[in-house]
Design a protein around this motif. Structure first.
Motif, PDB file in Angstrom:
ATOM      1  N   SER A  94     -51.448  52.106  63.638  1.00 18.27           N
ATOM      2  CA  SER A  94     -52.892  52.403  63.642  1.00 18.27           C
ATOM      3  C   SER A  94     -53.828  51.666  64.069  1.00 18.27           C
ATOM      4  O   SER A  94     -54.965  52.241  64.708  1.00 18.27           O
ATOM      5  CB  SER A  94     -53.787  52.765  62.546  1.00 18.27           C
ATOM      6  OG  SER A  94     -52.747  53.910  61.849  1.00 18.27           O
ATOM      7  N   LEU A  98     -56.693  51.442  67.567  1.00 19.63           N
ATOM      8  CA  LEU A  98     -58.465  50.953  68.136  1.00 19.63           C
ATOM      9  C   LEU A  98     -58.834  51.108  68.801  1.00 19.63           C
ATOM     10  O   LEU A  98     -59.755  51.269  69.497  1.00 19.63           O
ATOM     11  CB  LEU A  98     -59.032  49.845  66.306  1.00 19.63           C
ATOM     12  CG  LEU A  98     -58.631  50.932  64.972  1.00 19.63           C
ATOM     13  CD1 LEU A  98     -59.063  49.819  64.471  1.00 19.63           C
ATOM     14  CD2 LEU A  98     -59.473  51.596  64.654  1.00 19.63           C
ATOM     15  N   TRP A 331     -54.275  55.593  59.602  1.00 17.37           N
ATOM     16  CA  TRP A 331     -55.595  56.123  60.130  1.00 17.37           C
ATOM     17  C   TRP A 331     -57.107  55.877  58.601  1.00 17.37           C
ATOM     18  O   TRP A 331     -57.504  54.487  59.093  1.00 17.37           O
ATOM     19  CB  TRP A 331     -55.546  57.792  60.156  1.00 17.37           C
ATOM     20  CG  TRP A 331     -56.385  57.597  60.940  1.00 17.37           C
ATOM     21  CD1 TRP A 331     -57.095  57.880  62.313  1.00 17.37           C
ATOM     22  CD2 TRP A 331     -58.048  58.419  60.371  1.00 17.37           C
ATOM     23  NE1 TRP A 331     -58.131  58.198  62.527  1.00 17.37           N
ATOM     24  CE2 TRP A 331     -58.428  58.143  61.519  1.00 17.37           C
ATOM     25  CE3 TRP A 331     -58.713  58.543  59.460  1.00 17.37           C
ATOM     26  CZ2 TRP A 331     -60.257  59.073  61.468  1.00 17.37           C
ATOM     27  CZ3 TRP A 331     -59.455  58.719  58.923  1.00 17.37           C
ATOM     28  CH2 TRP A 331     -60.760  58.404  59.773  1.00 17.37           C
ATOM     29  N   HIS A 335     -59.460  52.481  59.870  1.00 18.41           N
ATOM     30  CA  HIS A 335     -60.684  53.207  59.408  1.00 18.41           C
ATOM     31  C   HIS A 335     -61.688  53.295  58.063  1.00 18.41           C
ATOM     32  O   HIS A 335     -63.404  53.504  58.564  1.00 18.41           O
ATOM     33  CB  HIS A 335     -60.679  54.620  59.773  1.00 18.41           C
ATOM     34  CG  HIS A 335     -60.432  55.105  61.386  1.00 18.41           C
ATOM     35  ND1 HIS A 335     -59.145  54.963  62.044  1.00 18.41           N
ATOM     36  CD2 HIS A 335     -60.813  55.580  62.591  1.00 18.41           C
ATOM     37  CE1 HIS A 335     -59.047  54.889  62.925  1.00 18.41           C
ATOM     38  NE2 HIS A 335     -60.187  55.498  63.616  1.00 18.41           N
ATOM     39  N   ASP A 411     -69.546  58.940  60.791  1.00 16.80           N
ATOM     40  CA  ASP A 411     -68.424  57.779  61.073  1.00 16.80           C
ATOM     41  C   ASP A 411     -67.964  58.023  59.102  1.00 16.80           C
ATOM     42  O   ASP A 411     -66.724  58.401  58.809  1.00 16.80           O
ATOM     43  CB  ASP A 411     -68.253  56.860  61.647  1.00 16.80           C
ATOM     44  CG  ASP A 411     -68.047  56.389  62.866  1.00 16.80           C
ATOM     45  OD1 ASP A 411     -68.097  57.224  63.713  1.00 16.80           O
ATOM     46  OD2 ASP A 411     -68.539  54.872  63.237  1.00 16.80           O
ATOM     47  N   PHE A 415     -64.779  59.875  58.282  1.00 18.00           N
ATOM     48  CA  PHE A 415     -63.413  59.299  56.961  1.00 18.00           C
ATOM     49  C   PHE A 415     -63.323  60.037  55.856  1.00 18.00           C
ATOM     50  O   PHE A 415     -62.349  60.305  55.304  1.00 18.00           O
ATOM     51  CB  PHE A 415     -63.612  57.415  56.694  1.00 18.00           C
ATOM     52  CG  PHE A 415     -63.533  57.215  55.805  1.00 18.00           C
ATOM     53  CD1 PHE A 415     -62.423  56.396  56.585  1.00 18.00           C
ATOM     54  CD2 PHE A 415     -63.112  56.994  54.588  1.00 18.00           C
ATOM     55  CE1 PHE A 415     -61.276  55.574  55.236  1.00 18.00           C
ATOM     56  CE2 PHE A 415     -62.450  55.982  53.473  1.00 18.00           C
ATOM     57  CZ  PHE A 415     -62.181  55.690  54.163  1.00 18.00           C
TER      58      PHE A 415
END
Length: 466
Positions: A94, A98, A331, A335, A411, A415
């Motif tokens: 993950s 990015l 993930w 993040h 964002d 998330f």
């Protein structure tokens, strides 16, 4: 010890045992029996699909091998071995994704194959008209876990000076989630009568969060958030910790998937105002909360790792869905957002299933067991599926901001959308393991077999843009 819970027996056998017990507890030919049989059909279909996951994996073995080897060169062996390697490397992959579009695209392809392999026939999240949902509609036959005499003794101990409690009437169970029991009763006393609701830790469930839940509820009450008036907390009187509130008017018009009936736009605006009010409170006066804060990035990652520990306790790489959960947890870790600048009290379960509406008036926000300090986007993303059919998402955000709420960051919204689905998905997945080891509660089957895969599907689709 817990890692083998899911391998206790096949899912179909567990469902058959639980369904037989449930049908024996309700009158033959009754509406309850018909509803149980309808639920049983849905559970048996899901259980059959889950029991066949190994065969579907074998059919996709070559494709899985090729895709996994593309990001983990040298990965070999049977499908379960490949999935174990993938799960073990989910965090590192993950992070690589990015900055490496090829890795990101390969992970997306792996997720797509696993959705086909692990989650066939899983219904998507409800997005249109309100409909009855098998994963939430059935109410198992259950009697109150305390007697009127026990409750009477408890209330007499809690009564104020000069108030004499005469009797308890109408004691009954309410729908109250999976970890807590909800009891309703009418209390007749020297100054009249009151309808109250008792929230009680269910036997065998974790009890340590109830005090924090009561503290968060009382804090919201003092701050002018519409909640049921908190009355008292007692750690022992009813066998397990419990607290009482005054019963609020109204009813719930939704479940965890969204509205189950018409919700007026004015009610949607009232919901926006209540959430904005909650997020405006000065948290300096908050004495406790049921869950740890998610304010710093370190705390957010700790919450993700707590979910990973729960997953590891009830699964192995060969267990259905386990690798998909691991990929999404990876993930989330990659993040995880930066520290929250202005933390608020987050309800954590703010949806129509926990909101009492009396016409267009919001009378109470229920169930504060996931409350904690965090970012407002947590509640916004959780509420979105419930409120979008009512006001539209942009319309709700306008009403929320007009009432004093701050505009959310895109964002963080993404998330926390994934976070909520994985939190609920793994919580329900733990019930799946519990059910397969001990198929005595049909509610565990509903959560583990019907709800968990739907939460997971939504999380995977959001995280990997499927």
């Amino acid at each position: 010890m817990h890692a083998r819970l899911s391998a206790g027996q096949d899912a179909v056998t567990s469902v058959e045992q639980a369904l037989a017990a449930e049908l024996a507890a309700v009158p033959a030919g009754s509406e309850q029996a018909e509803a149980a049989e309808e639920l049983g059909a849905a559970l048996l279909r899901r259980a059959s699909l889950d029991d066949q996951v190994a065969q579907r994996r074998d059919r996709h073995a070559a494709e899985l091998h090729a895709r996994i080897e593309a990001v983990l060169p040298g990965a070999t062996g049977a499908v379960d071995t490949l999935l174990e390697a993938l799960s073990s490397n989910a965090d590192a992959l993950s992070v690589r994704a990015l900055s490496d579009p090829d890795v990101a695209e390969t992970l997306r392809g792996i997720a797509s194959v696993l959705v086909e392999t692990e989650l066939p026939e899983v219904a998507p999240h409800r997005s249109g008209n309100a409909t009855r949902d098998e994963s939430t509609a059935y109410r198992a036959a259950a009697a109150p876990s305390v007697t009127e005499e026990q409750l009477l003794a408890c209330l007499r101990a809690q009564s104020g000076p000069g108030v004499t409690i005469h009797r308890i009437t109408g004691l009954r169970m309410l729908s109250g989630g999976f970890s807590k029991e909800m009891l309703a009763a009418t209390v007749e006393h020297s100054e009249g009568s009151d309808d109250i609701v008792i929230r009680k830790v269910a036997a065998g469930r974790t009890a340590h969060t109830l005090g924090g839940e009561f503290a968060a509820l009382a804090f919201a009450w003092r701050g002018g958030v519409p909640v049921a008036e908190p009355l008292w907390l007692d750690e022992q009187a009813l066998g397990t910790p419990a607290f009482a509130t005054r019963k609020a008017a109204g009813g719930c018009l939704g479940d965890v998937w969204g509205p189950t009936g018409p919700v007026d736009r004015e009610a949607g605006t009232a919901i926006a105002a209540a959430l904005a009010r909650l997020h405006s409170l000065d948290t300096a006066g908050l004495t406790d909360a049921p869950l740890p804060p998610m304010v710093t990035r370190r705390e957010i990652i700790a919450a993700i790792e707590e979910r990973r520990d729960v997953l590891d306790a009830v699964s192995t790489p060969s267990t259905p869905f386990a690798t998909m959960f691991a990929l999404v947890l990876g993930w989330l870790r990659a993040h995880a957002p930066a520290d929250v600048r202005d933390p608020v009290l987050v309800h954590g379960d703010f949806g129509l299933h926990n909101l009492l509406l009396d016409g267009t008036k919001l009378t109470a926000v229920l169930d504060w067991e996931r409350a904690h300090l965090g970012h407002p986007a947590e509640d916004l993303t959780y509420l979105r599926p419930s409120i979008e059919p009512v006001l539209g998402w942009e319309g709700f955000l306008e009403a929320y901001q007009a009432a004093g709420g701050k505009p959310p960051d895109a964002d963080r919204l993404t998330f926390y959308t994934v976070w909520h689905d994985i939190w609920r998905g793994i919580s329900a997945y733990r019930m799946r393991a519990k059910f397969l080891a001990d198929p005595s509660r049909i509610s565990d089957a509903m959560a583990g077999l019907l709800m968990s895969p739907r939460f997971l599907l939504r999380a995977v689709r959001t995280a990997f843009h499927l």
